[in-house]
Enzyme design. Structure first.
Site, short mmCIF file in Angstrom:
data_model
loop_
_atom_site.label_atom_id
_atom_site.label_comp_id
_atom_site.label_asym_id
_atom_site.label_seq_id
_atom_site.Cartn_x
_atom_site.Cartn_y
_atom_site.Cartn_z
N ASP A 282 -0.87 -4.40 2.76
CA ASP A 282 -2.29 -6.28 2.85
C ASP A 282 -3.04 -6.20 3.97
O ASP A 282 -2.46 -4.91 4.96
CB ASP A 282 -1.35 -6.92 1.79
CG ASP A 282 -2.37 -8.23 1.45
OD1 ASP A 282 -2.96 -8.09 2.13
OD2 ASP A 282 -2.07 -9.37 0.97
C1 BGC Z 1 -4.87 -10.20 0.05
C2 BGC Z 1 -5.00 -9.97 -0.95
C3 BGC Z 1 -6.22 -9.06 -1.13
C4 BGC Z 1 -6.45 -8.20 0.53
C5 BGC Z 1 -7.94 -7.56 0.47
C6 BGC Z 1 -5.63 -10.34 1.61
O1 BGC Z 1 -5.58 -11.44 2.61
O2 BGC Z 1 -3.21 -11.05 0.65
O3 BGC Z 1 -4.46 -10.22 -1.95
O4 BGC Z 1 -5.94 -8.06 -1.63
O5 BGC Z 1 -6.82 -9.93 1.74
O6 BGC Z 1 -9.38 -8.25 0.38
#
Ligand code: BGC
Length: 763
Positions: A282
């Site tokens: 993530d």
């Molecule tokens: C979130 C993810 C997301 C990623 C990209 C993160 O802050 O936890 O779910 O896919 O950002 O946008």
């Protein structure tokens, strides 16, 4: 002629990327192709493939293209049009090995057409509708040059304080697992390599929904049985359905962050489950290993992550910087890097990008003249799917459906809120294209009746909350206050209400209140809106609440004040039309809650399938020395699986084909469902099973099957459910997944509480 063809072939080869020139035949065989390509790569090129870069508006595009051409970036996310992505793919084609880029995005509940939020999709209990939403999202995203989405999000959420409850499919393991499978297949279509498919990457692996106290990013401390029994199955279902990717969770699990968790990533995911795809961290998660306190610096963080099997580093700052040094010093091995690169190349292969790097980018001359063109939206599908996701919670005296000839006072801060209608994680949706409730009601009522509108209240009068929401979540401030004093707004709404036959109040949360980093300590509708509801109630006019929110709310008082309540979540681009369809009875509501509504925040956890205890509370009996809170009624406000219709249904003649079941046998559970009302309608008949006694405590009941059925007024139908030993298996204290002989209760109902029961014995 022959000669010309040959020349053509030579010309093609001359412009072909190196990998296509050197391994033309191997393209048919993924493993051989990837190994061959890997052999040609330098260390820098390999590490480049492990870097996933976010393309923000502020990013210097020139520099990014330079980096790509130098082989230092493997994929990007957040650039979402063909003209944006083509130059980056062109840059990749100028790189030494011409390894294509992939382009990723959070396509969660729609891409340009925004469907209801995931929690709402789950409320439809309609696998066909949910699948259609995912397929259309994939087609729209692919048409905009995207290759992969960070979805489905299948974190089980049993604590509605958690803001990301909105993004998942609710509290139940079985329902979420079914949806996980449907969504993966919908995104990937017949093959993730097709031009109209995108690769799925199931998230957040794992157990993100179990963060302590529902506070985002908090720790997850969970027993192995609970983990295996309740939280892991939806991810596993997505993997079994072929999800090409996995996004790794930000949280720690029993003391070890997921991003550094070799048990999770290697033993469970790859060895036990046989996952052979791409594992992406993530956003910034590798760096956060320092804050978690398991890495002393960036170097150690990168080492832990690559060792754990995190193939790609999202928003990378560490893999690019630290991996060369770690390899040189012998702290990591070449195989650690190669294994990760192999997965990235393999995923690109599976996305069809080695066959055609421009598969989804297409030719410039075919780019849509207007990215936001109305013709690119799927409005009728969005309207149909949205209305299936609405849940009727109360309908006293048949207040609904409304008459089209009525004068309707429409009030509330969410009546005219195009941004909120889309919900959070609204991908490339445009607020200008979403239909508000005011728009929807006006469109249906036309000249027949009259809508009179007053805002009535702001979302909240708490400035600190508004500032937080505006600062944190989105690109531009979106909680915009009416600057008039609260009482002036309420007075205006009351005046409008007095002039109307019925009041419809659109109240609840702004979309940012149910989002990442938006955990709440209470589940009330904000006070500004509760004051409005109270004033509306005092007018004596019939009061319909249209709730918009991304989590269960505690609406004890509002449930007493309102004559009717329709839960609409955040219903998407066509939300206003879909809600109008239900309010006026052009569509008979059929949604059921995929998550329990507590009476108050203090009752949490309220999920329906809790474990048995030694001193259970029995409704109607004194509560002394039983498990309960003495200062409130025990039990939820609305149970899991609950939802009304404009007709009524009854269940009768529940029967089991036998009172015993052999380990290899089948049992038929049947029930007759009758539409006992005056209009056609759909309902969800739910089957729950309880293992009465065994080697360890078990849930009081668990959903094991359901059927959504459409019945004409007066029609009855007998439904059949097959029960096998598989439905009775669970993870015991040794984590062995097996059924134990003994007694089982089977319950069939129209929600998790209103059930009929029969018993059988597993031999
Ligand atoms: C979130 C993810 C997301 C990623 C990209 C993160 O802050 O936890 O779910 O896919 O950002 O946008």
């Amino acid at each position: 002629m022959k000669k010309l063809c040959l020349l053509g072939l030579v010309a093609t080869l001359a412009t072909q990327p190196v990998w296509a020139e050197t391994t033309p035949v191997a393209l048919k065989d993924k493993d051989a192709f990837v190994s061959d390509l890997l052999k040609q790569m330098t260390l820098d090129e390999k590490i480049g493939q492990l870097r996933l870069i976010s393309i923000g508006p502020e990013m210097p595009r020139e520099l990014i293209r330079k980096e790509i051409a130098a082989g230092r970036i493997g994929g990007t996310f957040n650039s979402i049009t063909r003209p944006e992505n083509r130059p980056m793919q062109d840059a990749a084609m100028r790189s030494r090995l011409k390894i294509p880029m992939f382009f990723a995005y959070d396509v969660i509940h729609g891409h340009r057409t925004i469907f209801p939020i995931s929690l709402a999709l789950a409320s439809s209990w309609d696998m066909d509708a949910i699948g259609r939403s995912g397929r259309i999202a994939a087609q729209e995203a692919a048409a905009d040059s995207l290759d992969i989405t960070f979805a489905p999000m299948v974190d089980i959420s049993r604590d509605p304080r958690w803001g990301r409850t909105s993004e998942g499919f609710g509290e139940d393991t079985y329902l979420v697992s079914r949806i996980a499978e449907v969504m993966v297949k919908a995104f990937q279509g017949v093959s993730a390599a097709n031009a109209d498919s995108i690769m799925a990457s199931v998230k957040h692996f794992a157990l993100y929904g179990a963060v302590e106290g529902g506070r985002d990013y908090n720790v997850v401390d969970i027993s192995p049985v609970k983990m295996y029994q309740d939280y892991l199955p939806p991810y596993h279902a997505a993997i079994k359905a072929g999800s090409g990717g996995v996004m790794v969770a930000l949280n720690s699990i029993n003391g070890v962050p997921a991003t550094a968790n070799t048990w999770l990533m290697n033993d469970l995911l790859r060895k036990d489950w046989g996952f052979k795809g791409l594992a992406v961290s993530d956003h910034g998660a590798i760096f956060e290993l320092i804050k978690h306190g398991v890495a002393k610096d960036g170097r150690e963080a990168a080492k832990l992550a690559i060792k754990a099997g995190i193939d790609m580093s999202m928003n990378d700052s560490l893999y690019g910087k630290e991996l060369p040094g770690l390899l040189k010093s012998g702290e990591i091995e070449q195989s650690d890097i190669d294994n990760a690169v192999r997965e990235v190349l393999g995923a690109k292969y599976d996305m069809g990008l080695f066959k055609d790097p421009y598969l989804r980018i297409g030719k410039a001359e075919d780019d849509p003249a207007d990215t936001y063109a109305e013709s690119r939206l799927h409005r009728s599908e969005a309207r149909d799917i949205a209305r299936r996701s609405l849940v009727l919670l109360k309908n006293h005296n048949n207040t609904l459906p409304l008459k089209k000839s009525a004068t309707i006072a429409l009030v509330g801060p969410l009546a005219k809120a195009p941004i909120d209608m889309m919900g959070s994680w609204a991908a490339a949706g445009k607020p200008e294209q979403s239909v508000t409730l005011l728009d929807g009601l006006n469109a249906v009522i036309g000249e027949k009746g009259k809508i009179i509108y007053a805002r009535g209240a702001n979302i909240t009068n708490d400035k600190a909350v508004v500032d937080y929401l505006n600062f944190l979540n989105f690109d531009a401030p979106e909680v915009v206050d009416d600057t008039r004093p609260a009482q002036v707004m309420i007075d205006e709404a009351v005046k409008v209400a007095k002039d109307a036959d019925v009041v419809v109040a659109a109240v609840g949360e702004s979309r940012g209140m149910s989002h990442e980093s938006s955990s709440r300590t209470d589940l009330n509708i904000p006070q500004s809106q509760r004051d409005l509801i109270k004033a509306l109630k005092a007018t004596g006019k019939p009061l319909v609440l249209v709730l918009m929110n991304g989590r269960p709310l505690s609406i004890l008082e509002e449930n007493q004040q309102a004559d009717a309540i329709l839960e609409t979540w955040f219903a998407g681009t066509e939300g206003g039309n879909a809600i109008a369809d239900v309010l006026f009875g052009d569509y008979n509501p059929s949604g059921k809650l995929p998550i329990t509504f507590p009476r108050s925040v203090g009752q949490i956890p309220t999920y329906y399938n809790h474990l048995t205890i030694g001193r259970p509370f029995t409704p109607g009996k004194p509560g002394n020395y039983t498990s309960q809170y003495f200062d409130d009624t025990t039990g939820p406000l609305f149970p899991f699986g609950y939802g009304l219709s404009y007709t009524t249904f009854s269940l009768s003649d529940m029967a089991l084909s036998s009172t015993t079941l052999n380990k290899t046998g089948k049992l038929d559970a049947s029930v007759t469902v009758t539409n006992t009302g005056k209009v056609d309608g759909e309902t969800v008949v739910q089957l729950y099973i309880q293992d009465v006694s065994g080697s360890m405590i078990r849930p009081i009941k668990e959903l094991k099957n359901f059927q959504k059925v459409m019945l004409k007024a007066g029609e009855e139908r007998t439904l059949h459910f097959t029960i096998t030993e598989d439905d009775l298996k669970f993870y015991n204290t040794q984590l062995k997944f097996a059924a134990e002989p003994g007694e089982f209760n089977v319950q069939i109902g129209l929600d998790s509480q209103d059930v009929q029961q029969q018993t059988f014995e597993l031999l």
